[in-house]
Scaffold this active site. Structure first.
Site, short mmCIF file in Angstrom:
data_model
loop_
_atom_site.label_atom_id
_atom_site.label_comp_id
_atom_site.label_asym_id
_atom_site.label_seq_id
_atom_site.Cartn_x
_atom_site.Cartn_y
_atom_site.Cartn_z
N TYR A 121 0.86 -1.19 0.00
CA TYR A 121 0.00 0.00 0.00
C TYR A 121 0.89 1.24 0.00
CZ TYR A 121 -4.08 -2.93 1.10
OH TYR A 121 -5.09 -3.86 1.06
N GLU A 122 0.44 2.30 -0.62
CA GLU A 122 1.32 3.45 -0.86
C GLU A 122 1.73 4.16 0.43
OE1 GLU A 122 -1.00 5.73 -3.56
OE2 GLU A 122 -2.19 6.68 -2.01
N SER A 123 1.10 3.87 1.54
CA SER A 123 1.51 4.46 2.82
C SER A 123 2.88 3.94 3.26
CB SER A 123 0.47 4.14 3.89
OG SER A 123 0.23 2.75 3.94
#
Lengths: 283, 255
Positions: B50-52
């Site tokens: 996930y881009e986090s």
């Protein structure tokens, strides 16, 4: 050198009308208590910088304190629109500078690295460069490849929420660390709120993200200061509030009443109760 | 066989495309449901990112946001957001990107920015987030979107992320070396780009769906492949795992 202050004094001493400010935190550790203090103090004509404006900027924009928003994704994650931000943009009352996440992340890093711009491979075949004149390009002197550039982000002030400070004023972040380290190092001044102040950080990874005291301007202890976002190991994200915000923010009058009751008539101490409500079981 | 909703078959059809070998960049919503369904059924070793900043995460409930604590708690490691976009995405480490969008055109370009003129928007949408670079750096892109006349547009008001541009060869002309969108999974059917033109072409119909239904929900004249398959109906395991996942998620987010 970091100075311990009350939140009120820390914001008053560091944020002025017309400043550019980055209140960062990628879903995790969003500095809500500090943002609410900015709303109570009423600094005006702010340029708000944040990859994901989130509810905190919906609130500051809705209270009329921003002249410009620099961002890369302006929604309520998993829920829908940020209605106050959306209404102001649709009405043409809020200037915007829009990027992609990759561009913003690179721009923060360039700011921290004291470079004038960031270079990356991106923005190909899309329309954003047509509407944002700050998206430009450079030709690689070694390969001839044309790469995208954006100006470094250099805010007047960075505001973040972290897990702990020690008595020397060093600051510790863990979990999803977003671009907070870059935001603080890219900014002229910084205000950090923390869950707790400890004598010593104790056992930790030697690679933990630490901002040394001499990189931070002011530290204020505000337990729960990231609610309704969360603090890893302390309390969970209040997803129910993020869902409920949609209804609150949709109507300006309902929004203003909520802000009056929960922000203007409140203070940083109210956050501690939220931290207890969503506390992560001690383990 | 139990009945299922159009959204369920869309999610399940997308999940079936994923394998243990995939390294997936996952978006919130339908992509996240599909990727985790694959992980909980036939692809337990799939790598979800996930881009986090969370690498190889294994959430037990679906995150509401891209950075819920659940993602970090169950990840192999968590990196900063600049590192995520520079080393992992731009570095070419991701095989498959999953995107959704508000609007799509026949070449799988996506709009999540604005409806109406950019300077005087009729509807201001959230914007691109990670999508512009996900669309060019992942080995291939899967898109999940429900069909409708306001979503499947003859001409997009704004291109937020690149699909196949104006047709075959557009990506190459821009110096983009990845494959781009290879599958568009909808609630009615599956589209794939035509090998000659890159125009989205229906290659599979979900059970009971007619060609007229697809055309009624699409703003351009739909093309159908010479041989159109039927999507196998969801089986009992797929449905029960998906429904359990959604039930756990709903309970967790209401708490």
């Amino acid at each position: 050198m970091a100075e311990f202050m009350s939140l009120r004094d820390a914001i008053a001493a560091n944020l002025r009308d017309g400043d550019s400010v980055a209140m960062e935190g990628f879903t995790h550790l969003i500095p809500y208590a500090a943002g609410h203090e900015v709303i109570r103090q009423g600094q005006k004509d702010l340029t708000l910088i944040r990859m994901t404006p989130d509810i905190i900027y919906d609130q500051i924009v809705g209270m009329g304190q921003a002249k410009k928003l620099v961002f890369s994704w302006a929604g309520n994650p998993g829920v829908g629109s940020l209605h106050r931000v959306r209404e102001e943009i649709e009405a043409g009352r809020l200037a915007i500078e829009e990027h992609s996440h990759a561009a913003m992340a690179n721009a923060f890093e360039a700011g921290a690295a004291n470079l004038p711009f960031a270079v990356f491979r991106g923005y190909k075949g899309v329309d954003l460069p047509k509407v944002n004149p700050n998206i430009r390009s450079v030709t690689c002197p070694y390969t001839g490849e044309v790469l995208a550039t954006v100006p470094a982000v250099r805010p007047d002030v960075a505001i973040i929420h972290a897990l702990k400070a020690d008595r020397e004023g060093n600051v510790l972040l863990e979990g999803i660390v977003g671009v907070q380290k870059e935001a603080v190092l890219a900014s002229r001044r910084s205000v950090v709120t923390v869950e707790e102040i400890v004598a010593d950080f104790g056992p930790r990874s030697t690679n933990a993200v630490i901002l040394p005291a001499w990189t931070v301007t002011a530290i204020a202890k505000v337990p729960g200061g990231a609610h309704p976002s969360y603090a890893q190991g302390y309390y969970k994200r209040d997803n129910a509030f993020y869902i409920a915000w949609d209804k609150i923010a949709r109507d300006k009058a309902v929004f203003l009443k909520w802000m009056e009751e929960n922000v203007l008539a409140s203070g940083p101490d109210s956050f501690a109760a939220q931290a207890r409500r969503f506390a992560v079981a001690a383990g | 066989m139990s009945a299922y909703t159009p959204t369920e078959i869309m999610t399940i059809a997308a999940a079936r495309l994923l394998t243990n070998e995939d390294v997936c960049f996952v978006g919130i919503g339908a992509p996240s449901a599909a990727c985790n369904l694959a992980r909980l059924t036939h692809a337990p070793k799939i790598t979800l990112i996930y881009e986090s900043g969370t690498l190889s995460t294994r959430p037990s409930v679906l995150p509401l946001s891209i950075g819920d604590g659940e993602l970090c708690d169950t990840a192999l490691t968590t990196v900063s957001v600049p590192e995520m976009f520079r080393y992992w995405l731009q570095g070419g480490r991701i095989t498959t990107g999953f995107l959704g969008g508000a609007q799509i055109d026949r070449f799988a370009n996506l709009n999540t920015t604005v409806v109406g003129p950019y300077d005087q928007p009729k509807v201001r949408l959230p914007g691109g987030g990670g999508a512009p670079e996900i669309a060019i750096h992942c080995g291939q892109i899967f898109i999940i979107m429900a069909m409708g006349q306001r979503a499947f547009m003859d001409k997009l008001p704004f291109i937020t992320s690149l699909g196949h541009g104006t047709g075959k060869g557009s990506r190459e002309a821009l110096g983009v070396k990845t494959r781009g969108p290879t599958q568009l999974i909808t609630d009615l059917c599956v589209f794939e780009p035509d090998p000659e033109t890159s125009e989205l072409t229906v290659t599979a119909l979900h059970p009971g769906v007619t060609r007229d239904q697809i055309q009624e929900n699409c703003g351009w004249p739909v093309k159908f492949a010479a041989a159109v398959r039927e999507t196998p109906a969801p089986d009992a395991t797929e449905l029960s795992v998906l429904r359990d996942l959604h039930a756990r998620t709903k309970a967790a987010h209401a708490a």
